[in-house]
Scaffold this motif. Structure first.
Motif, PDB file in Angstrom:
ATOM      1  N   ILE A 168       0.833  -1.202   0.000  1.00 28.21           N
ATOM      2  CA  ILE A 168       0.000   0.000   0.000  1.00 28.21           C
ATOM      3  C   ILE A 168       0.863   1.245   0.000  1.00 28.21           C
ATOM      4  O   ILE A 168       0.574   2.234  -0.658  1.00 28.21           O
ATOM      5  N   PHE A 169       1.936   1.222   0.777  1.00 31.10           N
ATOM      6  CA  PHE A 169       2.761   2.415   0.933  1.00 31.10           C
ATOM      7  C   PHE A 169       4.101   2.282   0.191  1.00 31.10           C
ATOM      8  O   PHE A 169       5.130   2.735   0.662  1.00 31.10           O
ATOM      9  N   LEU A 170       4.073   1.654  -0.969  1.00 35.73           N
ATOM     10  CA  LEU A 170       5.304   1.274  -1.652  1.00 35.73           C
ATOM     11  C   LEU A 170       6.281   2.414  -1.799  1.00 35.73           C
ATOM     12  O   LEU A 170       7.470   2.274  -1.557  1.00 35.73           O
ATOM     13  N   THR A 171       5.787   3.592  -2.197  1.00 33.06           N
ATOM     14  CA  THR A 171       6.700   4.713  -2.360  1.00 33.06           C
ATOM     15  C   THR A 171       6.630   5.690  -1.213  1.00 33.06           C
ATOM     16  O   THR A 171       7.402   6.642  -1.178  1.00 33.06           O
ATOM     17  N   ALA A 172       5.660   5.494  -0.305  1.00 31.58           N
ATOM     18  CA  ALA A 172       5.552   6.421   0.827  1.00 31.58           C
ATOM     19  C   ALA A 172       6.605   6.099   1.878  1.00 31.58           C
ATOM     20  O   ALA A 172       7.208   6.974   2.468  1.00 31.58           O
ATOM     21  N   TYR A 173       6.793   4.824   2.152  1.00 34.70           N
ATOM     22  CA  TYR A 173       7.871   4.438   3.040  1.00 34.70           C
ATOM     23  C   TYR A 173       8.146   2.957   2.831  1.00 34.70           C
ATOM     24  O   TYR A 173       7.346   2.245   2.270  1.00 34.70           O
TER      25      TYR A 173
ATOM     26  N   ALA B 120       0.421  17.201   3.188  1.00 32.21           N
ATOM     27  CA  ALA B 120       0.412  17.613   1.783  1.00 32.21           C
ATOM     28  C   ALA B 120       0.457  19.132   1.634  1.00 32.21           C
ATOM     29  O   ALA B 120       0.935  19.650   0.624  1.00 32.21           O
ATOM     30  N   TYR B 121      -0.030  19.851   2.659  1.00 29.66           N
ATOM     31  CA  TYR B 121      -0.029  21.319   2.593  1.00 29.66           C
ATOM     32  C   TYR B 121       1.218  21.942   3.224  1.00 29.66           C
ATOM     33  O   TYR B 121       1.479  23.125   3.032  1.00 29.66           O
ATOM     34  N   THR B 122       1.963  21.172   3.987  1.00 30.04           N
ATOM     35  CA  THR B 122       3.060  21.741   4.771  1.00 30.04           C
ATOM     36  C   THR B 122       4.415  21.094   4.504  1.00 30.04           C
ATOM     37  O   THR B 122       5.449  21.693   4.843  1.00 30.04           O
ATOM     38  N   ASP B 123       4.422  19.870   3.981  1.00 31.92           N
ATOM     39  CA  ASP B 123       5.652  19.089   3.823  1.00 31.92           C
ATOM     40  C   ASP B 123       6.351  18.839   5.151  1.00 31.92           C
ATOM     41  O   ASP B 123       7.564  18.600   5.197  1.00 31.92           O
ATOM     42  N   ASN B 124       5.603  18.888   6.239  1.00 31.07           N
ATOM     43  CA  ASN B 124       6.162  18.648   7.562  1.00 31.07           C
ATOM     44  C   ASN B 124       6.134  17.148   7.850  1.00 31.07           C
ATOM     45  O   ASN B 124       5.064  16.558   8.044  1.00 31.07           O
ATOM     46  N   GLU B 125       7.300  16.538   7.882  1.00 28.06           N
ATOM     47  CA  GLU B 125       7.400  15.098   8.090  1.00 28.06           C
ATOM     48  C   GLU B 125       6.841  14.662   9.448  1.00 28.06           C
ATOM     49  O   GLU B 125       6.476  13.495   9.635  1.00 28.06           O
ATOM     50  N   TYR B 126       6.786  15.592  10.387  1.00 28.38           N
ATOM     51  CA  TYR B 126       6.259  15.272  11.718  1.00 28.38           C
ATOM     52  C   TYR B 126       4.838  14.738  11.610  1.00 28.38           C
ATOM     53  O   TYR B 126       4.457  13.802  12.319  1.00 28.38           O
ATOM     54  N   TYR B 127       4.042  15.335  10.725  1.00 28.04           N
ATOM     55  CA  TYR B 127       2.665  14.895  10.546  1.00 28.04           C
ATOM     56  C   TYR B 127       2.613  13.526   9.876  1.00 28.04           C
ATOM     57  O   TYR B 127       1.879  12.631  10.318  1.00 28.04           O
ATOM     58  N   LEU B 128       3.374  13.352   8.834  1.00 26.49           N
ATOM     59  CA  LEU B 128       3.371  12.084   8.120  1.00 26.49           C
ATOM     60  C   LEU B 128       3.879  10.955   9.004  1.00 26.49           C
ATOM     61  O   LEU B 128       3.359   9.834   8.959  1.00 26.49           O
ATOM     62  N   ASN B 129       4.873  11.243   9.822  1.00 29.37           N
ATOM     63  CA  ASN B 129       5.418  10.210  10.698  1.00 29.37           C
ATOM     64  C   ASN B 129       4.375   9.721  11.700  1.00 29.37           C
ATOM     65  O   ASN B 129       4.348   8.536  12.046  1.00 29.37           O
ATOM     66  N   TYR B 130       3.524  10.648  12.177  1.00 28.64           N
ATOM     67  CA  TYR B 130       2.469  10.208  13.091  1.00 28.64           C
ATOM     68  C   TYR B 130       1.506   9.266  12.377  1.00 28.64           C
ATOM     69  O   TYR B 130       1.116   8.220  12.915  1.00 28.64           O
TER      70      TYR B 130
ATOM     71  N   LEU C 144      -5.337   4.770   4.982  1.00 30.15           N
ATOM     72  CA  LEU C 144      -4.661   3.894   4.027  1.00 30.15           C
ATOM     73  C   LEU C 144      -4.714   4.483   2.620  1.00 30.15           C
ATOM     74  O   LEU C 144      -3.705   4.512   1.907  1.00 30.15           O
ATOM     75  N   LEU C 145      -5.889   4.953   2.219  1.00 31.25           N
ATOM     76  CA  LEU C 145      -6.044   5.503   0.870  1.00 31.25           C
ATOM     77  C   LEU C 145      -5.248   6.789   0.700  1.00 31.25           C
ATOM     78  O   LEU C 145      -4.629   7.010  -0.352  1.00 31.25           O
ATOM     79  N   ARG C 146      -5.241   7.636   1.715  1.00 31.82           N
ATOM     80  CA  ARG C 146      -4.516   8.891   1.594  1.00 31.82           C
ATOM     81  C   ARG C 146      -3.005   8.669   1.559  1.00 31.82           C
ATOM     82  O   ARG C 146      -2.278   9.345   0.809  1.00 31.82           O
ATOM     83  N   LEU C 147      -2.533   7.726   2.329  1.00 36.82           N
ATOM     84  CA  LEU C 147      -1.102   7.403   2.260  1.00 36.82           C
ATOM     85  C   LEU C 147      -0.748   6.798   0.901  1.00 36.82           C
ATOM     86  O   LEU C 147       0.298   7.104   0.333  1.00 36.82           O
ATOM     87  N   LYS C 148      -1.631   5.977   0.394  1.00 35.58           N
ATOM     88  CA  LYS C 148      -1.419   5.405  -0.922  1.00 35.58           C
ATOM     89  C   LYS C 148      -1.380   6.505  -1.983  1.00 35.58           C
ATOM     90  O   LYS C 148      -0.533   6.495  -2.906  1.00 35.58           O
ATOM     91  N   ASP C 149      -2.249   7.498  -1.859  1.00 32.18           N
ATOM     92  CA  ASP C 149      -2.329   8.585  -2.843  1.00 32.18           C
ATOM     93  C   ASP C 149      -1.092   9.489  -2.818  1.00 32.18           C
ATOM     94  O   ASP C 149      -0.855  10.226  -3.786  1.00 32.18           O
ATOM     95  N   LEU C 150      -0.333   9.461  -1.721  1.00 32.62           N
ATOM     96  CA  LEU C 150       0.875  10.288  -1.672  1.00 32.62           C
ATOM     97  C   LEU C 150       1.877   9.883  -2.745  1.00 32.62           C
ATOM     98  O   LEU C 150       2.777  10.640  -3.088  1.00 32.62           O
ATOM     99  N   LYS C 151       1.729   8.658  -3.267  1.00 30.40           N
ATOM    100  CA  LYS C 151       2.633   8.231  -4.341  1.00 30.40           C
ATOM    101  C   LYS C 151       2.494   9.125  -5.551  1.00 30.40           C
ATOM    102  O   LYS C 151       3.396   9.239  -6.347  1.00 30.40           O
TER     103      LYS C 151
END
Length: 394
Positions: free
Chosen positions: A13-18, A324-334, A387-394
């Motif tokens: 699901i997160f192949l390119t996200a992590y 997606a609006y901030t590029d702040n990895e802190y949010y994505l890591n959570y 899950l879908l939003r993380l997948k869409d980050l690709k």
């Protein structure tokens, strides 16, 4: 499902996200494709029998009491939304076909003017369906629902009234949850071109922004206004431990609601509030290391209080968008942490449990001592959305 299977699914699901580091040892565990594993894991949702009066809401696993509700219940739209989202993840048309049928059961709610929960019911079902199929009937239902919802707007207060009960105590209650129903209004303007829905959503968001947050950027649950002059009568809770506590799901609604409002308006104030309340949530000393909050940050018996995986999933979904609006990895890591915690612990219901839910350990309404530490349908909804939003980050 074994941990290794589920880890493999998350990796895909997160192949390119992590990148996942788990390396399943048993090749027979991963013989089927991730989509096949997902269908096997969630088959109990698609096989749940159709009944327009029996939307699955929660289950008490200790008593085996499945709580079923009619379409007027605020949670009714989540089950159809779950089926739509599983279809997006798997491509299995069985989920889409069943989603259509459950969505149709919600249609009569477009005329229900006794509730503010039109977004939860209608947009989480018809709106998710519209994302999949360009259906004019779905658009018409969303538009009619928006017309019904704005009848609850009071221009003196500048808000949409939330509840009609408890009239001996409250005159015009507005809850932080109500921010979530604004998405329906924003979308109604996009569908119709009529700005009235967008404008009322903005006015409600502005009033909430002005009055609902404490100096530390946590949020009260309920504000009661005087509809005659717009004055605030009281700031209280209905589902938190006390009036001054930080009810976890309330904080989640605030983060998600203002992130979503920024999506439609690009109002910097909304983005700033979403970030500020996210900081309160993420940096709170009572947030456990695994990212799944206790049901109230101020509950007296922490660490022996119930968790609320639904609040964690709501925030994870919101912070994926906020990233997606901030590029702040802190949010994505959570968001990643929450998914990792869910997939590697007992938050996932055992596949042999036949009830139509995915996650365990959500917490509902403390005021009624109801649905505390149970599978609840909206926990599943925001988990799947994450899950879908993380997948869409690709």
């Amino acid at each position: 499902m074994t941990r290794s299977i589920y880890s493999f699914f998350i990796c895909i699901i997160f192949l390119t996200a992590y990148s996942c580091k788990d390396n399943p040892k048993h090749t027979d565990d991963i013989a089927e494709s991730p989509e096949q594993q997902l269908k096997q894991r969630y088959s109990k949702l698609v096989t749940y029998p159709l009944d327009s009066t029996a939307f699955p809401r929660s289950v008490n696993l200790k008593t085996n009491n499945l709580k079923k509700v009619p379409s007027k219940d605020w949670t009714s739209g989540f089950f159809a939304g779950n089926l739509w989202q599983i279809y997006e993840l798997t491509g299995d048309t069985a989920y889409k076909n069943k989603a259509k049928k459950w969505t149709a059961f919600i249609e009569k709610e477009k005329f229900n003017d006794r509730t503010h929960d039109m977004g939860f019911k209608v947009f989480n079902s018809f709106g998710k369906g519209l994302k999949i199929e360009d259906d004019q009937e779905y658009k018409d239902n969303i538009l009619m629902s928006a017309k019904t919802l704005i009848t609850r707007y009071n221009d003196t207060v500048g808000s949409i009234r939330s509840w009609d009960f408890n009239k001996k105590r409250w005159k015009f209650p507005v809850i932080i949850d109500n921010m979530m129903n604004l998405e329906l209004l924003f979308e109604a303007t996009k569908i119709s071109g009529d700005s009235i829905f967008h404008n009322i959503a903005v006015k409600h968001a502005n009033t909430t922004l002005k009055n609902h947050f404490r100096p530390n950027n946590s949020t009260w649950h309920v504000l009661d206004y005087d509809p005659e002059n717009g004055d605030i009568r009281m700031r209280v809770t209905h589902q938190g431990i006390n009036d001054d506590s930080s009810w976890a799901r309330g904080q989640a609604w605030g983060i998600y609601g203002f992130t979503m409002a920024y999506r439609y308006t690009k109002d910097q104030r909304y983005l700033d509030q979403a970030k500020a309340t996210a900081a309160f949530f993420l940096d709170h000393p009572h947030l456990p290391e695994d990212g799944i909050p206790y049901w109230d940050f101020d509950a007296p018996n922490i660490p022996d209080e119930p968790r609320d995986v639904s609040a964690g999933a709501i925030v994870a979904s919101a912070l994926t968008e906020l990233y997606a609006y901030t590029d702040n990895e802190y949010y994505l890591n959570y968001s990643k942490k929450v998914i990792h915690t869910i997939k590697s612990s007992d938050y996932i219901l055992d596949k042999d449990i036949e009830y139509p839910f995915i996650l365990d350990h959500s917490s509902g309404d403390w005021s009624k001592r109801s649905e505390m530490d149970e599978p609840i349908v909206y926990g599943d909804y925001y988990f799947l959305e994450t899950l879908l939003r993380l997948k869409d980050l690709k």
